[in-house]
Design a protein around this motif. Structure first.
Motif, PDB file in Angstrom:
ATOM      1  N   ALA A 268       6.149  56.659 -22.717  1.00  0.00           N
ATOM      2  CA  ALA A 268       5.287  55.640 -22.108  1.00  0.00           C
ATOM      3  C   ALA A 268       5.284  55.713 -20.584  1.00  0.00           C
ATOM      4  CB  ALA A 268       5.725  54.249 -22.565  1.00  0.00           C
ATOM      5  N   ILE A 269       6.234  56.435 -19.998  1.00  0.00           N
ATOM      6  CA  ILE A 269       6.309  56.565 -18.540  1.00  0.00           C
ATOM      7  C   ILE A 269       5.872  57.967 -18.156  1.00  0.00           C
ATOM      8  CG2 ILE A 269       7.842  56.573 -16.533  1.00  0.00           C
ATOM      9  CD1 ILE A 269       9.566  54.512 -17.935  1.00  0.00           C
ATOM     10  N   SER A 270       4.858  58.056 -17.327  1.00  0.00           N
ATOM     11  CA  SER A 270       4.359  59.355 -16.881  1.00  0.00           C
ATOM     12  C   SER A 270       5.452  60.112 -16.139  1.00  0.00           C
ATOM     13  CB  SER A 270       3.143  59.150 -15.968  1.00  0.00           C
ATOM     14  OG  SER A 270       2.597  60.392 -15.589  1.00  0.00           O
ATOM     15  N   GLY A 271       5.680  61.355 -16.533  1.00  0.00           N
ATOM     16  CA  GLY A 271       6.724  62.170 -15.916  1.00  0.00           C
ATOM     17  C   GLY A 271       8.038  62.156 -16.663  1.00  0.00           C
ATOM     18  N   VAL A 272       8.147  61.303 -17.669  1.00  0.00           N
ATOM     19  CA  VAL A 272       9.345  61.243 -18.510  1.00  0.00           C
ATOM     20  C   VAL A 272       8.972  61.750 -19.898  1.00  0.00           C
ATOM     21  CG1 VAL A 272      11.124  59.780 -19.535  1.00  0.00           C
ATOM     22  CG2 VAL A 272      10.302  59.315 -17.206  1.00  0.00           C
ATOM     23  N   PHE A 273       9.709  62.744 -20.359  1.00  0.00           N
ATOM     24  CA  PHE A 273       9.400  63.396 -21.625  1.00  0.00           C
ATOM     25  C   PHE A 273      10.619  63.332 -22.548  1.00  0.00           C
ATOM     26  CE2 PHE A 273       7.215  65.345 -18.066  1.00  0.00           C
ATOM     27  CZ  PHE A 273       5.880  65.218 -18.440  1.00  0.00           C
ATOM     28  N   ALA A 274      10.360  63.259 -23.845  1.00  0.00           N
ATOM     29  CA  ALA A 274      11.444  63.234 -24.830  1.00  0.00           C
ATOM     30  C   ALA A 274      11.223  64.358 -25.827  1.00  0.00           C
ATOM     31  CB  ALA A 274      11.484  61.885 -25.545  1.00  0.00           C
ATOM     32  N   CYS A 275      12.281  65.051 -26.166  1.00  0.00           N
ATOM     33  CA  CYS A 275      12.156  66.184 -27.082  1.00  0.00           C
ATOM     34  C   CYS A 275      13.378  66.265 -27.989  1.00  0.00           C
ATOM     35  CB  CYS A 275      11.964  67.490 -26.308  1.00  0.00           C
ATOM     36  SG  CYS A 275      13.244  67.848 -25.084  1.00  0.00           S
ATOM     37  N   GLY A 276      13.193  66.944 -29.108  1.00  0.00           N
ATOM     38  CA  GLY A 276      14.299  67.124 -30.038  1.00  0.00           C
ATOM     39  C   GLY A 276      14.533  65.903 -30.912  1.00  0.00           C
ATOM     40  N   ASP A 277      15.742  65.798 -31.439  1.00  0.00           N
ATOM     41  CA  ASP A 277      16.043  64.780 -32.439  1.00  0.00           C
ATOM     42  C   ASP A 277      15.994  63.355 -31.910  1.00  0.00           C
ATOM     43  OD1 ASP A 277      16.423  66.955 -34.018  1.00  0.00           O
ATOM     44  OD2 ASP A 277      18.493  66.516 -34.577  1.00  0.00           O
ATOM     45  N   VAL A 278      16.002  63.174 -30.607  1.00  0.00           N
ATOM     46  CA  VAL A 278      15.947  61.815 -30.059  1.00  0.00           C
ATOM     47  C   VAL A 278      14.583  61.167 -30.304  1.00  0.00           C
ATOM     48  CG1 VAL A 278      15.127  62.366 -27.714  1.00  0.00           C
ATOM     49  CG2 VAL A 278      16.706  60.459 -28.073  1.00  0.00           C
ATOM     50  N   MET A 279      13.561  62.007 -30.596  1.00  0.00           N
ATOM     51  CA  MET A 279      12.228  61.470 -30.869  1.00  0.00           C
ATOM     52  C   MET A 279      11.676  61.943 -32.220  1.00  0.00           C
ATOM     53  SD  MET A 279      10.554  64.551 -30.476  1.00  0.00           S
ATOM     54  CE  MET A 279       8.806  64.274 -30.204  1.00  0.00           C
ATOM     55  N   ASP A 280      12.481  62.698 -32.966  1.00  0.00           N
ATOM     56  CA  ASP A 280      12.008  63.299 -34.218  1.00  0.00           C
ATOM     57  C   ASP A 280      12.866  62.813 -35.384  1.00  0.00           C
ATOM     58  OD1 ASP A 280      11.139  64.863 -36.309  1.00  0.00           O
ATOM     59  OD2 ASP A 280      12.004  66.720 -35.539  1.00  0.00           O
ATOM     60  N   HIS A 281      12.355  61.839 -36.133  1.00  0.00           N
ATOM     61  CA  HIS A 281      13.110  61.340 -37.282  1.00  0.00           C
ATOM     62  C   HIS A 281      12.671  62.010 -38.580  1.00  0.00           C
ATOM     63  CE1 HIS A 281       9.496  59.051 -38.216  1.00  0.00           C
ATOM     64  NE2 HIS A 281       9.541  58.523 -37.016  1.00  0.00           N
ATOM     65  N   THR A 282      11.802  63.012 -38.477  1.00  0.00           N
ATOM     66  CA  THR A 282      11.261  63.647 -39.678  1.00  0.00           C
ATOM     67  C   THR A 282      11.879  65.011 -39.958  1.00  0.00           C
ATOM     68  OG1 THR A 282       9.147  62.526 -39.323  1.00  0.00           O
ATOM     69  CG2 THR A 282       9.151  64.410 -40.828  1.00  0.00           C
ATOM     70  N   TYR A 283      11.886  65.898 -38.963  1.00  0.00           N
ATOM     71  CA  TYR A 283      12.277  67.287 -39.211  1.00  0.00           C
ATOM     72  C   TYR A 283      13.734  67.567 -38.848  1.00  0.00           C
ATOM     73  CZ  TYR A 283       7.258  67.710 -39.704  1.00  0.00           C
ATOM     74  OH  TYR A 283       5.970  67.524 -40.113  1.00  0.00           O
ATOM     75  N   ARG A 284      14.119  67.218 -37.633  1.00  0.00           N
ATOM     76  CA  ARG A 284      15.516  67.320 -37.194  1.00  0.00           C
ATOM     77  C   ARG A 284      16.108  68.710 -37.416  1.00  0.00           C
ATOM     78  NH1 ARG A 284      15.810  62.130 -39.812  1.00  0.00           N
ATOM     79  NH2 ARG A 284      16.847  63.116 -41.569  1.00  0.00           N
ATOM     80  N   GLN A 285      15.384  69.733 -37.018  1.00  0.00           N
ATOM     81  CA  GLN A 285      15.869  71.101 -37.126  1.00  0.00           C
ATOM     82  C   GLN A 285      16.015  71.716 -35.733  1.00  0.00           C
ATOM     83  OE1 GLN A 285      16.634  72.578 -40.322  1.00  0.00           O
ATOM     84  NE2 GLN A 285      16.460  70.373 -40.654  1.00  0.00           N
ATOM     85  N   ALA A 286      16.898  72.692 -35.619  1.00  0.00           N
ATOM     86  CA  ALA A 286      17.103  73.339 -34.322  1.00  0.00           C
ATOM     87  C   ALA A 286      15.818  73.977 -33.820  1.00  0.00           C
ATOM     88  CB  ALA A 286      18.215  74.382 -34.426  1.00  0.00           C
ATOM     89  N   VAL A 287      15.072  74.601 -34.712  1.00  0.00           N
ATOM     90  CA  VAL A 287      13.867  75.312 -34.281  1.00  0.00           C
ATOM     91  C   VAL A 287      12.772  74.326 -33.861  1.00  0.00           C
ATOM     92  CG1 VAL A 287      12.891  75.512 -36.610  1.00  0.00           C
ATOM     93  CG2 VAL A 287      12.300  77.200 -34.864  1.00  0.00           C
ATOM     94  N   THR A 288      12.656  73.175 -34.525  1.00  0.00           N
ATOM     95  CA  THR A 288      11.663  72.197 -34.095  1.00  0.00           C
ATOM     96  C   THR A 288      12.100  71.535 -32.796  1.00  0.00           C
ATOM     97  OG1 THR A 288      12.672  70.558 -35.577  1.00  0.00           O
ATOM     98  CG2 THR A 288      10.747  71.728 -36.392  1.00  0.00           C
ATOM     99  N   ALA A 289      13.401  71.327 -32.624  1.00  0.00           N
ATOM    100  CA  ALA A 289      13.896  70.780 -31.359  1.00  0.00           C
ATOM    101  C   ALA A 289      13.579  71.725 -30.211  1.00  0.00           C
ATOM    102  CB  ALA A 289      15.400  70.534 -31.441  1.00  0.00           C
ATOM    103  N   ALA A 290      13.819  73.021 -30.441  1.00  0.00           N
ATOM    104  CA  ALA A 290      13.514  74.009 -29.406  1.00  0.00           C
ATOM    105  C   ALA A 290      12.025  74.010 -29.072  1.00  0.00           C
ATOM    106  CB  ALA A 290      13.956  75.397 -29.863  1.00  0.00           C
ATOM    107  N   GLY A 291      11.191  73.865 -30.102  1.00  0.00           N
ATOM    108  CA  GLY A 291       9.742  73.846 -29.868  1.00  0.00           C
ATOM    109  C   GLY A 291       9.313  72.667 -29.016  1.00  0.00           C
ATOM    110  N   THR A 292       9.859  71.492 -29.300  1.00  0.00           N
ATOM    111  CA  THR A 292       9.481  70.330 -28.489  1.00  0.00           C
ATOM    112  C   THR A 292      10.078  70.415 -27.090  1.00  0.00           C
ATOM    113  OG1 THR A 292      11.315  69.030 -29.412  1.00  0.00           O
ATOM    114  CG2 THR A 292       9.159  68.814 -30.479  1.00  0.00           C
TER     115      THR A 292
END
Length: 321
Positions: A272-296
C-alpha cells in the motif's frame, strides 16, 4: 558506535526472496543492503534434502543452496549485514529500519522478505526427528515418502490439501485431527472423504513422535474424548497447522490479511506504500516454495528499480525548471 547505512534498496530478510531481490537489485546498480535477521538464509537453512529447486539434477542441501545464493548476491555487489530489526519507519522515502544495537538502515526503496515460519506442535520428538520423518511441508518433502505410510496432522485447509497432495506418492495417508470435524472448506472435505487412499482419525491429539531405527516410526496419540493412548505407525508425519508470517514489525503501517500476511497489489509485490515491496512467504499464503519466493524477489527488485528511476527522473525534471 551507532552507524547509519544508506542504500537505494534496503532488503529485510535473507531467504530465497531477499537474496533474489538482492541479486537483481545489485545488477541494476541499486547497491542493495540485506539485513539478515535472526535466521540468515531463511527456512531453507533448516531443510536438509532439496530436490525441487530448478537447476540441480541431484538432491542438494538447503544450507548449501542458501550459501550459494548469498555468495552470488555478494559477488554482484550486495552488502550483507547481520542485525535484528526492531522497528521500521515507512513514512519515507527514505524508509528506515532500526537495529537492536542502534544502527539505522535507510533505503530509497524497501523490500520486505521476512518470510513465515511453520507452526509446530511443540511435543517431544518433533524437533529431534525433523528431517528424519517429521516435516511441515508435504510439497517440499512428500516425494521422499513414495510408497510409504504417512500421516498429516491438522484440520484446516492446509492439512486437507497436504493429505490430498500426498496421495500422489502414497497409497496410505492418514489425517489426524484433535476434534470431530474439520475446519477446511467443504469442497476440500468432500475431496478428502471421497479419496480411497485417505483415512481420518478423529479426536486424536499428538502426545509425542516415536523414533525408530533410522528415523520416525510412529506417532503417539491420546484420544481427546476417552483419554485412551495409542500409537499410529508411520514413516512420515507432516505437521499442517498453519504458518505465522513475520509481519509484526509492519502492523499498523501496512495492511495485513486475516492470516497476518502482508497485502500486495494482485500479481505484484507492491504494498500500500509506494516504494515498499513485499516478496516471498511474508505475502504468499498459497504456494510458500523457495522457487516462488525467488520469483517474487526478482519482481520486487525490478519494481524497485523502476521506482528509483522514476524518482530520479522527476527530480531531474524539477531541477531543470
Amino acid at each position: 558506535m551507532m552507524t547509519t547505512h544508506t542504500t537505494k534498496m534496503l532488503i529485510i530478510g535473507s531467504g530465497p526472496a531477499g537474496l533474489s531481490a538482492a541479486i537483481y537489485g545489485a545488477r541494476a546498480g541499486l547497491e542493495p543492503i540485506v539485513v539478515q535477521g535472526l535466521q540468515p538464509g531463511g527456512q531453507l537453512t533448516i531443510t536438509t534434502d532439496v530436490e525441487n529447486y530448478p537447476g540441480f539434477r541431484d538432491v542438494i542441501q538447503g544450507p548449501w543452496l542458501m550459501q550459494e545464493m548469498q555468495a552470488q548476491a555478494e559477488h554482484v555487489g550486495t552488502r550483507m549485514l547481520w542485525d535484528t530489526i526492531v522497528r521500521v519507519d515507512l513514512s519515507g522515502p527514505p524508509f528506515r529500519a532500526y537495529g537492536d544495537g542502534g544502527d539505522v538502515y535507510e533505503g530509497e526503496t524497501l523490500v520486505i522478505a521476512t518470510g513465515a515460519q511453520a507452526k509446530w506442535l511443540g511435543v517431544p520428538g518433533e524437533q529431534e526427528l525433523s528431517g528424519k520423518g517429521v516435516s511441515a511441508c508435504a510439497t517440499c518433502d512428500g516425494f521422499f515418502y513414495r510408497g510409504k505410510k504417512v500421516v498429516v496432522i491438522g484440520g484446516g485447509n492446509t492439512a486437507v490439501e497436504e493429505a490430498l497432495y500426498l496421495t500422489n506418492h502414497s497409497q496410505d495417508v492418514t489425517l489426524i485431527h484433535r476434534r470431530d470435524s474439520l475446519r477446511a472448506e467443504k469442497i476440500l472435505q468432500d475431496r478428502l472423504f471421497a479419496h480411497p487412499n485417505i483415512k481420518v482419525l478423529w479426536n486424536k491429539a499428538v502426545d509425542h513422535f516415536v523414533g525408530g531405527e533410522g528415523g520416525l516410526s510412529g506417532v503417539a496419540l491420546t484420544d481427546t474424548v476417552t483419554g485412551e493412548s495409542s500409537v499410529e505407525p508411520t514413516q512420515g508425519a507432516f505437521v499442517a497447522i498453519g504458518h505465522a508470517p513475520a509481519t509484526e514489525l509492519f502492523k499498523g503501517q501496512l495492511p495485513v490479511d486475516d492470516g497476518g500476511y502482508l497485502i500486495v497489489e494482485p500479481g505484484t509485490p507492491k504494498t500500500a506504500i509506494s516504494g515498499v515491496f513485499a516478496c516471498g512467504d511474508v505475502m504468499d499464503h498459497t504456494y510458500r516454495q523457495a522457487v516462488t519466493a525467488a520469483g517474487t524477489g526478482c519482481m520486487a527488485a525490478l519494481d524497485a528499480e523502476r521506482f528509483v528511476a522514476l524518482r530520479h527522473h522527476e527530480a531531474a525534471q524539477s531541477a531543470a525548471y
